[in-house]
Design a protein around this motif. Structure first.
Motif, PDB file in Angstrom:
ATOM      1  N   PRO A 112     -83.480  23.930  24.117  1.00  0.00           N
ATOM      2  CA  PRO A 112     -82.447  23.428  23.200  1.00  0.00           C
ATOM      3  C   PRO A 112     -81.904  22.065  23.637  1.00  0.00           C
ATOM      4  CG  PRO A 112     -82.074  25.747  23.636  1.00  0.00           C
ATOM      5  CD  PRO A 112     -83.192  25.309  24.549  1.00  0.00           C
ATOM      6  N   LYS A 116     -83.994  19.744  21.282  1.00  0.00           N
ATOM      7  CA  LYS A 116     -83.057  19.594  20.162  1.00  0.00           C
ATOM      8  C   LYS A 116     -81.886  18.671  20.497  1.00  0.00           C
ATOM      9  CE  LYS A 116     -83.124  23.569  17.150  1.00  0.00           C
ATOM     10  NZ  LYS A 116     -82.394  24.811  16.817  1.00  0.00           N
ATOM     11  N   ILE A 118     -79.232  19.340  22.218  1.00  0.00           N
ATOM     12  CA  ILE A 118     -77.922  20.004  22.208  1.00  0.00           C
ATOM     13  C   ILE A 118     -77.261  19.820  23.578  1.00  0.00           C
ATOM     14  CG2 ILE A 118     -76.728  22.219  21.918  1.00  0.00           C
ATOM     15  CD1 ILE A 118     -78.999  23.079  20.079  1.00  0.00           C
ATOM     16  N   GLU A 122     -72.345  22.945  25.001  1.00  0.00           N
ATOM     17  CA  GLU A 122     -72.434  23.638  23.726  1.00  0.00           C
ATOM     18  C   GLU A 122     -73.421  24.801  23.795  1.00  0.00           C
ATOM     19  OE1 GLU A 122     -73.377  21.455  19.905  1.00  0.00           O
ATOM     20  OE2 GLU A 122     -72.275  19.946  21.077  1.00  0.00           O
ATOM     21  N   ILE A 123     -74.505  24.598  24.544  1.00  0.00           N
ATOM     22  CA  ILE A 123     -75.563  25.603  24.523  1.00  0.00           C
ATOM     23  C   ILE A 123     -75.273  26.747  25.511  1.00  0.00           C
ATOM     24  CG2 ILE A 123     -77.095  24.362  26.138  1.00  0.00           C
ATOM     25  CD1 ILE A 123     -78.252  26.423  23.097  1.00  0.00           C
TER      26      ILE A 123
END
Ligand SMILES: Nc1ncnc2c1ncn2[C@@H]1O[C@H](COP(=O)(O)OP(=O)(O)OP(=O)(O)O)[C@@H](O)[C@H]1O
Ligand SMILES: [Mg+2]
Length: 250
Positions: A112, A116, A118, A122-123
């Motif tokens: 992620p 991505k 991120i 947040e992850i």
């Protein structure tokens, strides 16, 4: 969700997929069974671009990833499109494929973050939630070598889910596990199915196929020989090869 049409795949001169077609609706759970070497893994690997098809068409959620023109030439969409389309699918392998030098949490947040973009902050809560879901919150900071096979596989499932796929592909997720560890992995998969995840599962677990899958596909020598609702296929297999396979399995 998945639309595979007439897939052909050759390794050298050996044709491993001889025209395999499959359509899958959102929320469906399909089990794929069949003898060793029949092409089950190859089919899954073609769906998410780990192998290239020689002929046929693959569309995921309505987006064409590969198609074959009238001259019989197979074309893939540009790399960026293929990557984006493949991100809709998460895959879980027989051999877990965790990063040994990363902790459980790091294994889950890696893709992620790098793929991505991120942010870590947040992850992490999301990863912790997934670990909780697969019953491994306490293993957050352990390394894979310290986990049982069943725990490793549940981390692998959490890791795939962290990318928020719409479809999950499983390739014999319990075949490398001792029998007493398969239950915990199958429970996690069953829970995912109950949450209406779209799942295509290659498995030798006939009880799982019978109870969780809506449809079962029997593949042999690179062809789908039978494709029926689970209860029908197990109660009354039509193709002699399906009958023979099931007789040997049960
Ligand atoms: N990279 C490869 N190069 C050459 N041949 C391959 C390759 N991958 C698979 N094959 C061959 O393709 C055939 C189908 O293999 P595949 O792994 O898809 O079967 P499978 O149905 O998943 O079997 P199993 O139940 O044992 O996992 C086999 O004959 C295999 O030897
Ligand atoms: Mg296989």
């Amino acid at each position: 969700m998945i639309h595979a049409d007439n897939l052909h795949k050759r390794f050298g001169s050996v044709e491993v997929l001889k025209g395999v077609s499959l359509s899958m609706q959102k929320g469906e759970v399909i089990a794929m069974i069949g003898p060793s070497g029949s092409g089950k893994s190859t089919f899954l690997r073609c769906l998410n671009h780990l192998e290239l098809i020689n002929r046929g068409q693959i569309a995921i959620e309505g987006e064409v990833m590969a198609r074959t023109d009238e001259q019989g030439h197979c074309h893939y969409m540009p790399d960026a499109d293929v990557r984006r389309i493949c991100r809709k699918m998460g895959m879980v392998f027989q051999q877990f494929n965790l990063f040994p030098h990363l902790t459980v949490l790091q294994n889950i947040i890696e893709a992620p973050m790098t793929v991505k973009g991120i942010k870590r902050d947040e992850i992490i809560p999301k990863a912790e939630e997934l670990l909780h879901k697969v019953g491994l919150a306490a293993k957050r900071d352990s390394y894979p070598a310290r986990l049982s096979g069943g725990q490793k596989q549940r981390v692998a499932i959490a890791r795939a889910l962290a990318m928020e796929p719409d479809i999950m592909l499983f390739d014999e997720p319990t075949s490398a596990l001792d029998p007493e560890l398969t239950g915990e992995v199958l429970r996690t998969m069953r829970q995912l199915a109950e949450e209406h995840m779209t799942m295509l599962v290659v498995t030798h677990e006939m009880a799982f196929a019978r109870e969780v899958a809506s449809r079962v596909i029997f593949m042999d020598h690179g062809l789908i020989l039978e494709e029926r609702p689970a209860e029908e296929l197990f109660a009354d297999p039509q193709h002699p090869r399906t009958r023979e396979f099931l007789r040997n399995m049960l």
